[in-house]
Write a protein that holds these residues in place. Structure first.
Motif, PDB file in Angstrom:
ATOM      1  N   SER A  67      -5.095  -6.096 -10.030  1.00 15.74           N
ATOM      2  CA  SER A  67      -4.699  -4.820  -9.416  1.00 15.74           C
ATOM      3  C   SER A  67      -3.492  -4.981  -8.486  1.00 15.74           C
ATOM      4  O   SER A  67      -3.462  -4.458  -7.373  1.00 15.74           O
ATOM      5  CB  SER A  67      -5.876  -4.192  -8.653  1.00 15.74           C
ATOM      6  OG  SER A  67      -6.951  -3.962  -9.527  1.00 15.74           O
ATOM      7  N   VAL A  68      -2.507  -5.727  -8.960  1.00 12.53           N
ATOM      8  CA  VAL A  68      -1.291  -5.977  -8.188  1.00 12.53           C
ATOM      9  C   VAL A  68      -0.217  -4.992  -8.657  1.00 12.53           C
ATOM     10  O   VAL A  68       0.054  -4.888  -9.852  1.00 12.53           O
ATOM     11  CB  VAL A  68      -0.807  -7.437  -8.387  1.00 12.53           C
ATOM     12  CG1 VAL A  68       0.524  -7.669  -7.704  1.00 12.53           C
ATOM     13  CG2 VAL A  68      -1.859  -8.411  -7.876  1.00 12.53           C
ATOM     14  N   ASP A  69       0.382  -4.290  -7.706  1.00 14.76           N
ATOM     15  CA  ASP A  69       1.433  -3.319  -7.995  1.00 14.76           C
ATOM     16  C   ASP A  69       2.782  -4.028  -7.961  1.00 14.76           C
ATOM     17  O   ASP A  69       3.279  -4.382  -6.893  1.00 14.76           O
ATOM     18  CB  ASP A  69       1.387  -2.189  -6.960  1.00 14.76           C
ATOM     19  CG  ASP A  69       2.434  -1.117  -7.208  1.00 14.76           C
ATOM     20  OD1 ASP A  69       3.217  -1.226  -8.185  1.00 14.76           O
ATOM     21  OD2 ASP A  69       2.481  -0.157  -6.402  1.00 14.76           O
ATOM     22  N   LEU A  70       3.364  -4.236  -9.126  1.00 13.76           N
ATOM     23  CA  LEU A  70       4.634  -4.963  -9.222  1.00 13.76           C
ATOM     24  C   LEU A  70       5.771  -4.258  -8.501  1.00 13.76           C
ATOM     25  O   LEU A  70       6.701  -4.911  -8.024  1.00 13.76           O
ATOM     26  CB  LEU A  70       5.005  -5.200 -10.682  1.00 13.76           C
ATOM     27  CG  LEU A  70       4.091  -6.162 -11.447  1.00 13.76           C
ATOM     28  CD1 LEU A  70       4.441  -6.173 -12.925  1.00 13.76           C
ATOM     29  CD2 LEU A  70       4.179  -7.544 -10.879  1.00 13.76           C
ATOM     30  N   THR A  71       5.694  -2.940  -8.402  1.00 15.86           N
ATOM     31  CA  THR A  71       6.778  -2.213  -7.736  1.00 15.86           C
ATOM     32  C   THR A  71       6.861  -2.580  -6.255  1.00 15.86           C
ATOM     33  O   THR A  71       7.934  -2.489  -5.656  1.00 15.86           O
ATOM     34  CB  THR A  71       6.632  -0.689  -7.902  1.00 15.86           C
ATOM     35  OG1 THR A  71       5.397  -0.258  -7.317  1.00 15.86           O
ATOM     36  CG2 THR A  71       6.675  -0.292  -9.379  1.00 15.86           C
ATOM     37  N   GLU A  72       5.766  -3.034  -5.664  1.00 20.65           N
ATOM     38  CA  GLU A  72       5.793  -3.489  -4.266  1.00 20.65           C
ATOM     39  C   GLU A  72       6.663  -4.735  -4.100  1.00 20.65           C
ATOM     40  O   GLU A  72       7.053  -5.078  -2.984  1.00 20.65           O
ATOM     41  CB  GLU A  72       4.379  -3.799  -3.775  1.00 20.65           C
ATOM     42  CG  GLU A  72       3.504  -2.578  -3.579  1.00 20.65           C
ATOM     43  CD  GLU A  72       2.114  -2.926  -3.104  1.00 20.65           C
ATOM     44  OE1 GLU A  72       1.884  -4.049  -2.595  1.00 20.65           O
ATOM     45  OE2 GLU A  72       1.226  -2.056  -3.248  1.00 20.65           O
ATOM     46  N   TYR A  73       6.964  -5.413  -5.190  1.00 19.80           N
ATOM     47  CA  TYR A  73       7.783  -6.620  -5.173  1.00 19.80           C
ATOM     48  C   TYR A  73       9.176  -6.363  -5.762  1.00 19.80           C
ATOM     49  O   TYR A  73       9.933  -7.298  -6.001  1.00 19.80           O
ATOM     50  CB  TYR A  73       7.081  -7.752  -5.944  1.00 19.80           C
ATOM     51  CG  TYR A  73       5.742  -8.076  -5.346  1.00 19.80           C
ATOM     52  CD1 TYR A  73       5.633  -9.009  -4.321  1.00 19.80           C
ATOM     53  CD2 TYR A  73       4.595  -7.410  -5.768  1.00 19.80           C
ATOM     54  CE1 TYR A  73       4.408  -9.282  -3.729  1.00 19.80           C
ATOM     55  CE2 TYR A  73       3.362  -7.684  -5.185  1.00 19.80           C
ATOM     56  CZ  TYR A  73       3.280  -8.613  -4.167  1.00 19.80           C
ATOM     57  OH  TYR A  73       2.062  -8.872  -3.580  1.00 19.80           O
ATOM     58  N   GLY A  74       9.463  -5.089  -6.011  1.00 23.86           N
ATOM     59  CA  GLY A  74      10.756  -4.736  -6.593  1.00 23.86           C
ATOM     60  C   GLY A  74      10.858  -5.118  -8.058  1.00 23.86           C
ATOM     61  O   GLY A  74      11.957  -5.339  -8.573  1.00 23.86           O
ATOM     62  N   LEU A  75       9.707  -5.200  -8.724  1.00 26.21           N
ATOM     63  CA  LEU A  75       9.665  -5.586 -10.142  1.00 26.21           C
ATOM     64  C   LEU A  75       9.075  -4.447 -10.965  1.00 26.21           C
ATOM     65  O   LEU A  75       8.248  -3.680 -10.484  1.00 26.21           O
ATOM     66  CB  LEU A  75       8.823  -6.857 -10.306  1.00 26.21           C
ATOM     67  CG  LEU A  75       9.370  -8.088  -9.577  1.00 26.21           C
ATOM     68  CD1 LEU A  75       8.321  -9.189  -9.501  1.00 26.21           C
ATOM     69  CD2 LEU A  75      10.639  -8.589 -10.240  1.00 26.21           C
ATOM     70  N   SER A  76       9.484  -4.366 -12.208  1.00 28.77           N
ATOM     71  CA  SER A  76       9.025  -3.294 -13.086  1.00 28.77           C
ATOM     72  C   SER A  76       7.685  -3.634 -13.736  1.00 28.77           C
ATOM     73  O   SER A  76       7.491  -4.759 -14.201  1.00 28.77           O
ATOM     74  CB  SER A  76      10.056  -3.046 -14.191  1.00 28.77           C
ATOM     75  OG  SER A  76       9.560  -2.077 -15.100  1.00 28.77           O
ATOM     76  N   PRO A  77       6.781  -2.656 -13.816  1.00 32.08           N
ATOM     77  CA  PRO A  77       5.518  -2.873 -14.539  1.00 32.08           C
ATOM     78  C   PRO A  77       5.653  -2.618 -16.045  1.00 32.08           C
ATOM     79  O   PRO A  77       4.693  -2.761 -16.790  1.00 32.08           O
ATOM     80  CB  PRO A  77       4.580  -1.852 -13.890  1.00 32.08           C
ATOM     81  CG  PRO A  77       5.487  -0.742 -13.455  1.00 32.08           C
ATOM     82  CD  PRO A  77       6.803  -1.389 -13.100  1.00 32.08           C
ATOM     83  N   ILE A  78       6.855  -2.241 -16.486  1.00 32.80           N
ATOM     84  CA  ILE A  78       7.097  -1.943 -17.900  1.00 32.80           C
ATOM     85  C   ILE A  78       7.613  -3.216 -18.572  1.00 32.80           C
ATOM     86  O   ILE A  78       8.616  -3.803 -18.139  1.00 32.80           O
ATOM     87  CB  ILE A  78       8.109  -0.786 -18.048  1.00 32.80           C
ATOM     88  CG1 ILE A  78       7.528   0.474 -17.383  1.00 32.80           C
ATOM     89  CG2 ILE A  78       8.452  -0.541 -19.512  1.00 32.80           C
ATOM     90  CD1 ILE A  78       8.550   1.547 -17.097  1.00 32.80           C
TER      91      ILE A  78
END
Length: 177
Positions: A107-118
């Protein structure tokens, strides 16, 4: 681990970042592509301990025909050479899909790291030459070091670094069960 581990040989930039962030903080032996990892293992580490970390691509280096599977999980297959003190960790799907899957599981939100989840966009980010030093990935990997398959990868590499030539298949299998 604070000394350089030249015998840990990841195949791509983001793999290198992952391994260096979680286990080999002083560095490892980055190579470009699974065939190059196999070549380095065969030529430069012919009689020495080595661990290759490669994607489970459709085209596998012929060198893998000399390996036997020790254990596997959803995303990681651990192989040991039949004669040489060599191991290979096959990551499936390729490392970018593996990281996305682990982020979802944790449940890690990649956008919090400036990374895309796509996947397509994330793959473009991981393929960047600078991804091996990218602090966004370092922060992401540190946040995910106890997430399932990332923890497994970290534990197996740490065990192999610690035991090298004395690595036991029985002990390695325990990480997967």
């Amino acid at each position: 681990m604070n000394q350089r581990a030249d015998y840990i040989i990841p195949e791509c930039y983001v793999d290198t970042n992952l391994v260096e962030t979680l286990v080999c903080k002083a560095g490892c032996n980055h190579q470009k592509g699974c065939n190059q990892v196999a070549k380095v293992m065969q030529e430069k580490f012919a009689d020495r301990f080595a661990v290759g970390i490669i994607d489970a691509d459709k085209r596998k280096p012929g060198y893998l025909n000399n390996f036997n599977e020790i254990a596997s999980s959803e995303h990681i297959k651990l192989l040991r050479h039949s004669v040489r003190p060599h191991f290979v960790m096959l990551v499936n799907p390729a490392i970018d899909g593996f990281i996305l899957s682990c982020a979802e599981a944790g449940s890690v939100d990649l956008t919090e790291y400036g990374l895309s989840p796509i996947l397509k966009e994330f793959t473009a980010q991981t393929k960047n030459v600078m991804s091996n030093k990218d602090p966004r990935f370092k922060k992401l990997f540190k946040s995910m070091e106890n997430v399932g398959e990332i923890r497994l990868l970290k534990s197996v590499i740490a065990y192999l670094v610690e035991t090298t030539y004395k690595a036991s298949d029985t002990e390695l299998i325990k990480f997967f069960t």
